[in-house]
Write a protein that holds these residues in place. Structure first.
Motif, short mmCIF file in Angstrom:
data_model
loop_
_atom_site.label_atom_id
_atom_site.label_comp_id
_atom_site.label_asym_id
_atom_site.label_seq_id
_atom_site.Cartn_x
_atom_site.Cartn_y
_atom_site.Cartn_z
N GLY A 174 0.82 -1.21 0.00
CA GLY A 174 0.00 0.00 0.00
C GLY A 174 0.84 1.25 0.00
N VAL A 175 0.14 2.39 0.04
CA VAL A 175 0.81 3.69 0.01
C VAL A 175 1.24 4.05 1.43
CG1 VAL A 175 0.58 6.14 -0.54
CG2 VAL A 175 -0.54 4.43 -1.98
N ALA A 176 2.54 4.27 1.60
CA ALA A 176 3.10 4.47 2.94
C ALA A 176 3.44 5.92 3.24
CB ALA A 176 4.35 3.60 3.10
N GLY A 177 3.77 6.69 2.22
CA GLY A 177 4.20 8.06 2.52
C GLY A 177 4.34 8.91 1.27
N VAL A 178 4.88 10.12 1.50
CA VAL A 178 5.08 11.09 0.42
C VAL A 178 6.54 11.51 0.40
CG1 VAL A 178 4.47 13.39 -0.43
CG2 VAL A 178 2.71 11.96 0.64
N VAL A 179 7.10 11.56 -0.81
CA VAL A 179 8.48 12.03 -0.98
C VAL A 179 8.48 13.14 -2.04
CG1 VAL A 179 9.43 9.78 -0.37
CG2 VAL A 179 9.06 10.34 -2.78
N GLU A 180 9.57 13.90 -2.02
CA GLU A 180 9.73 14.97 -3.01
C GLU A 180 10.94 14.67 -3.89
OE1 GLU A 180 10.18 18.84 -1.23
OE2 GLU A 180 10.73 19.78 -3.14
N ILE A 181 10.81 14.94 -5.16
CA ILE A 181 11.95 14.79 -6.07
C ILE A 181 12.87 15.99 -5.85
CG2 ILE A 181 12.69 14.48 -8.46
CD1 ILE A 181 10.67 12.33 -7.29
N VAL A 182 14.11 15.71 -5.43
CA VAL A 182 15.03 16.81 -5.14
C VAL A 182 16.20 16.85 -6.13
CG1 VAL A 182 14.43 17.06 -2.71
CG2 VAL A 182 16.22 15.43 -3.37
N ARG A 183 16.36 15.81 -6.92
CA ARG A 183 17.35 15.86 -8.00
C ARG A 183 16.82 15.10 -9.19
NH1 ARG A 183 23.72 13.79 -8.14
NH2 ARG A 183 24.03 14.32 -10.32
N GLU A 184 16.88 15.73 -10.35
CA GLU A 184 16.35 15.12 -11.56
C GLU A 184 17.29 14.02 -12.07
OE1 GLU A 184 15.23 18.32 -14.21
OE2 GLU A 184 13.99 19.25 -12.67
N ALA A 185 16.80 13.25 -13.03
CA ALA A 185 17.47 12.03 -13.47
C ALA A 185 18.95 12.22 -13.81
CB ALA A 185 16.73 11.46 -14.68
N TYR A 186 19.75 11.31 -13.29
CA TYR A 186 21.19 11.26 -13.61
C TYR A 186 21.58 9.78 -13.62
CZ TYR A 186 21.79 10.84 -8.47
OH TYR A 186 21.72 10.45 -7.16
N PRO A 187 22.74 9.46 -14.23
CA PRO A 187 23.06 8.03 -14.43
C PRO A 187 23.08 7.22 -13.13
CG PRO A 187 24.48 9.40 -15.78
CD PRO A 187 23.70 10.35 -14.88
N ASP A 188 22.48 6.06 -13.18
CA ASP A 188 22.43 5.14 -12.05
C ASP A 188 23.76 4.36 -12.01
OD1 ASP A 188 22.09 3.04 -10.29
OD2 ASP A 188 20.05 2.58 -10.95
N PHE A 189 24.63 4.80 -11.12
CA PHE A 189 25.98 4.22 -11.09
C PHE A 189 26.00 2.80 -10.54
CE2 PHE A 189 25.50 7.43 -7.63
CZ PHE A 189 25.38 6.57 -6.56
N SER A 190 24.91 2.35 -9.94
CA SER A 190 24.90 0.95 -9.46
C SER A 190 24.97 -0.02 -10.64
CB SER A 190 23.66 0.68 -8.61
OG SER A 190 22.49 0.68 -9.40
N ALA A 191 24.67 0.46 -11.85
CA ALA A 191 24.69 -0.41 -13.03
C ALA A 191 26.11 -0.89 -13.34
CB ALA A 191 24.09 0.30 -14.24
N TRP A 192 27.13 -0.09 -13.00
CA TRP A 192 28.51 -0.52 -13.28
C TRP A 192 29.29 -0.79 -12.00
CZ3 TRP A 192 26.67 4.06 -15.71
CH2 TRP A 192 26.92 5.25 -15.03
N ASP A 193 28.55 -1.00 -10.91
CA ASP A 193 29.19 -1.39 -9.66
C ASP A 193 29.20 -2.92 -9.59
OD1 ASP A 193 29.88 -2.09 -7.12
OD2 ASP A 193 28.37 -0.85 -6.12
N PRO A 194 30.39 -3.52 -9.68
CA PRO A 194 30.45 -5.00 -9.73
C PRO A 194 29.84 -5.65 -8.49
CG PRO A 194 32.65 -4.02 -9.49
CD PRO A 194 31.70 -2.89 -9.75
#
Length: 153
Positions: free
Chosen positions: A60-80
């Motif tokens: 279910g819906v637990a809370g509300v968050v605010e977007i504080v930084r717009e999209a940038y590369p997800d570095f976990s993709a190249w974290d072995p």
DNA sequence: GCCAACGTTGGC
DNA sequence: GCCAACGTTGGC
């Protein structure tokens, strides 16, 4: 200003985990679906999102968050060491993106999925569509309002 | 470009 | 743990 819904498995990362974070802020990594990524890229600073708990005893819906930084590369993709690693995405040619969110508040009570399904105002909500698996999706202002009203009932 | 096989999501 | 639904992959 747009509204969104972002799913997370509370076993992995819950609204309380976000609240406990330094600055109550965290990057929303691990999104590995193109449609969800595209929605994240459409997010703007100041947009609000529901924090939704999925794959758990009471989704279910637990809370509300605010977007504080717009999209940038997800570095976990190249974290072995990351479970979200995807060799197709590299620093010079990123495929996956993330945003930063900041904790706003928990709802006064978790509004369960089962109740959302009973609310006729939400009959057309994307989250409730048959077979929906998207982890990031837009929410209309009417749906946003309807869910906030359920919080108080 | 089609589509079957496969893997994943997520509610129950 | 089950399974429906969906996205992705890869052979052709």
């Amino acid at each position: 200003m747009q509204y969104w819904l972002m799913k997370s498995e509370p076993d992995v990362f819950s609204i309380d985990d976000l609240k406990a974070r330094p600055g109550k802020t965290e990057h929303w990594d691990g999104v590995r679906n193109f449609q969800a990524r595209n929605f994240m890229q459409a997010m703007r600073r100041g947009d609000l999102a529901f924090f939704y708990h999925s794959s758990c005893p009471e989704p279910g819906v637990a809370g509300v968050v605010e977007i504080v930084r717009e999209a940038y590369p997800d570095f976990s993709a190249w974290d072995p060491k990351s479970a979200y690693r995807d060799a197709r995405s590299r620093p010079d040619k990123p495929v996956w993106y993330m945003v930063d969110v900041r904790y706003k508040r928990k709802l006064k009570r978790l509004v369960p999925l089962a109740e959302l399904r009973e609310n006729r105002a939400l009959a057309r909500m994307r989250l409730l569509a048959r077979g929906n698996r998207l982890s990031i999706m837009p929410v209309t202002p009417e749906e946003w309002k309807a869910i906030l009203e359920m919080e108080l009932s």
